[in-house]
Design a protein around this motif. Structure first.
Motif, mmCIF file in Angstrom:
data_model
loop_
_atom_site.group_PDB
_atom_site.id
_atom_site.type_symbol
_atom_site.label_atom_id
_atom_site.label_comp_id
_atom_site.label_asym_id
_atom_site.label_seq_id
_atom_site.Cartn_x
_atom_site.Cartn_y
_atom_site.Cartn_z
ATOM 1 N N UNK A 1 35.110 34.525 32.592
ATOM 2 C CA UNK A 1 33.911 34.979 33.287
ATOM 3 C C UNK A 1 33.250 36.105 32.511
ATOM 4 N N UNK B 1 45.070 44.779 31.445
ATOM 5 C CA UNK B 1 44.430 43.879 32.402
ATOM 6 C C UNK B 1 43.436 44.649 33.261
ATOM 7 N N UNK C 1 44.383 41.017 44.960
ATOM 8 C CA UNK C 1 45.264 41.882 44.182
ATOM 9 C C UNK C 1 45.970 42.908 45.050
ATOM 10 N N UNK D 1 27.379 38.407 42.844
ATOM 11 C CA UNK D 1 28.800 38.051 42.834
ATOM 12 C C UNK D 1 29.076 37.110 43.987
ATOM 13 N N UNK E 1 52.564 40.054 33.512
ATOM 14 C CA UNK E 1 51.764 40.853 32.593
ATOM 15 C C UNK E 1 51.198 42.065 33.328
ATOM 16 N N UNK E 2 50.839 41.852 34.610
ATOM 17 C CA UNK E 2 50.217 42.943 35.342
ATOM 18 C C UNK E 2 51.198 43.940 35.951
ATOM 19 N N UNK F 1 39.417 43.868 33.639
ATOM 20 C CA UNK F 1 38.690 43.696 34.898
ATOM 21 C C UNK F 1 37.531 44.667 35.003
ATOM 22 N N UNK G 1 38.814 37.134 45.282
ATOM 23 C CA UNK G 1 39.711 37.192 44.124
ATOM 24 C C UNK G 1 40.204 38.626 43.907
ATOM 25 N N UNK G 2 39.277 39.591 43.998
ATOM 26 C CA UNK G 2 39.669 40.983 43.834
ATOM 27 C C UNK G 2 40.558 41.440 44.989
ATOM 28 N N UNK H 1 44.808 33.481 36.685
ATOM 29 C CA UNK H 1 43.923 34.529 37.161
ATOM 30 C C UNK H 1 43.342 35.321 35.996
ATOM 31 N N UNK H 2 44.200 35.674 35.045
ATOM 32 C CA UNK H 2 43.715 36.459 33.915
ATOM 33 C C UNK H 2 42.715 35.651 33.106
ATOM 34 N N UNK I 1 34.814 43.364 32.873
ATOM 35 C CA UNK I 1 34.240 42.187 33.522
ATOM 36 C C UNK I 1 33.207 42.580 34.563
ATOM 37 N N UNK I 2 33.595 43.516 35.456
ATOM 38 C CA UNK I 2 32.674 43.930 36.511
ATOM 39 C C UNK I 2 31.460 44.635 35.935
ATOM 40 N N UNK J 1 40.750 33.387 34.173
ATOM 41 C CA UNK J 1 39.479 33.327 34.898
ATOM 42 C C UNK J 1 38.639 34.567 34.597
ATOM 43 N N UNK J 2 39.266 35.746 34.678
ATOM 44 C CA UNK J 2 38.515 36.981 34.443
ATOM 45 C C UNK J 2 37.986 36.992 33.014
ATOM 46 N N UNK K 1 34.624 35.537 44.554
ATOM 47 C CA UNK K 1 35.059 36.494 43.534
ATOM 48 C C UNK K 1 35.488 37.802 44.191
#
Lengths: 224, 186
Positions: free
Chosen positions: A92, A28, B12, B1, B29-30, A32, B8-9, A85-86, A35-36, A88-89, B5
């Protein structure tokens, strides 16, 4: 009674073609980062289809687990939120790529064509099919709407010239993940000299994308 | 951005909660979270903490930096220095907004904290505007901005990057023999 949700997700490791086994958390994190990087880079980056496939696998596995659990289970809510959330990333990320493919389609196809054996490909098979279709559709459209009414010797259009290239000299913000020494920065004007900077781990910088492009692909810097 | 968003970060980041329910470990999962026992603190990401708080299943404990004295010191330090000082947290603005909007009853002196954080933000953004201005004016090719948070960078991102790119296009067209092909016009 064993809880379907307590099946440890980390049983699923991605280990088909890569040497190192990634935990789902690392997967994950990689998604991310991709993605960025894709969001902020002016050009299309190498495709990370292995990350995308593994993430899809994790999501489908978790969805299957959730189907088996009785409704109203407290944990199910947490899992669903995380999955949203996952997702969405992931969407995107894929959307960023598609936007760039549409914007720079002749150049992207050209880059893909000129790849040497053994170099990782820029586009996933689906993206490649999409890019080719987009090319054909645009060409057909231009012909039907305008070109066929032009004098015969002006009916050709060179897509590579017609569509602007991505500007690799755009400025980007980045964070350094691995220390880099002696990065050369060329001046904008003739009066300024070339100078070098050392990129310390954890520091943040603003500079032209062209200078750090190889570092972005290798993962030494992260665009922010 | 989009600022959402960045938020969103920020969600975490981990925060301490005191749940009023019990639940054994969950394997997201994370990463793994829990187990949860009523009255005992647990570390969870902000997105989960906010959801639990809204369902009235926990109390949120303010992060260490969210304290009136500490923030007052940081504000004075920020006002004194010309350069950027380290921020209270890499996501101080977003976390302040999220936690004070949803859990202000769990945070002592919430209003003062809101004002202090706003002051720190205002000072930093003013400095940011000045340094962006001098960056463009002096046509610099590189800047180091270690102590800037993502939200601050994002505030100035579109304007700064667009202007720098425009200037670059104008300059490179002045050079004789610039035949790199057209640049994308957004």
């Amino acid at each position: 009674m064993s809880d379907a949700l307590s099946e440890d997700g980390s049983d699923i490791h991605h280990d088909d073609s890569q040497e190192d086994v990634m935990t789902p958390a690392e997967l994950i994190a990689r998604l991310e980062q991709a993605w960025l990087n894709e969001k902020f880079s002016p050009e299309l980056l190498e495709n990370r289809s292995e990350v995308v496939e593994c993430v899809m696998e994790q999501l489908t596995h978790m969805e299957a687990n959730l189907q088996r659990v009785k409704k109203g289970d407290a944990k199910a809510g947490f899992h669903r939120m995380e999955m949203d959330r996952i997702r969405f990333v992931l969407s995107s990320y894929l959307r960023s790529r598609l936007q760039k493919i549409e914007k720079y389609f002749p150049h992207v196809l050209e880059r893909e064509k000129s790849l040497v054996e053994g170099q990782p490909s820029l586009l996933s098979p689906e993206e490649f099919a999409f890019a080719k279709e987009y090319y054909t559709n645009t060409e057909t459209y231009l012909k039907a709407v305008a070109l066929k009414r032009m004098p015969p010797n002006l009916q050709a259009v060179d897509m590579l010239k017609a569509v602007p290239e991505p500007c690799l000299d755009s400025f980007v913000f980045l964070r350094v993940k691995e220390r880099q020494e002696n990065v050369l920065i060329e001046p904008e004007t003739d009066e300024q000299r070339d100078f070098v900077v050392d990129l310390e781990e954890g520091s943040q910088h603003l500079m032209r994308y062209r200078i750090v492009a190889p570092l972005v692909s290798s993962g030494a810097v992260q665009l922010i | 951005m989009d600022p959402s968003e960045v938020e969103f970060l920020a969600e975490k980041e981990f925060v301490k909660i005191i749940p009023n329910f019990s639940l054994d470990k969950i394997y997201l999962i994370g990463g793994d979270l829990g187990p949860f026992n009523p009255g005992l603190t647990a570390d969870v990401p902000v997105w989960l903490a906010l959801n639990l708080k809204q369902r009235q299943k926990c109390r949120i404990l303010p992060p260490e930096w969210m304290d009136v004295e500490k923030l007052e010191e940081m504000r004075e330090f920020e006002r004194k220095e010309d350069a950027f000082t380290p921020a209270p947290s890499p996501y101080y603005m977003e976390l302040t907004k999220l936690l004070l909007n949803h859990a202000s009853d769990n945070i002592p002196k919430a209003d003062e904290i809101r004002t202090l954080v706003k002051d720190i933000w205002d000072t930093r953004v003013a400095k940011l505007r000045l340094s962006a201005d001098s960056f463009i004016r002096q046509q610099e090719a590189h800047a180091q901005l270690d102590n800037l948070t993502l939200m601050e960078i994002n505030t100035i991102r579109e304007f700064l990057l667009d202007s720098l790119n425009c200037m670059y296009k104008l300059r490179s067209n002045l050079q004789p023999g610039a035949t790199k092909g057209q640049f994308a016009d957004y």
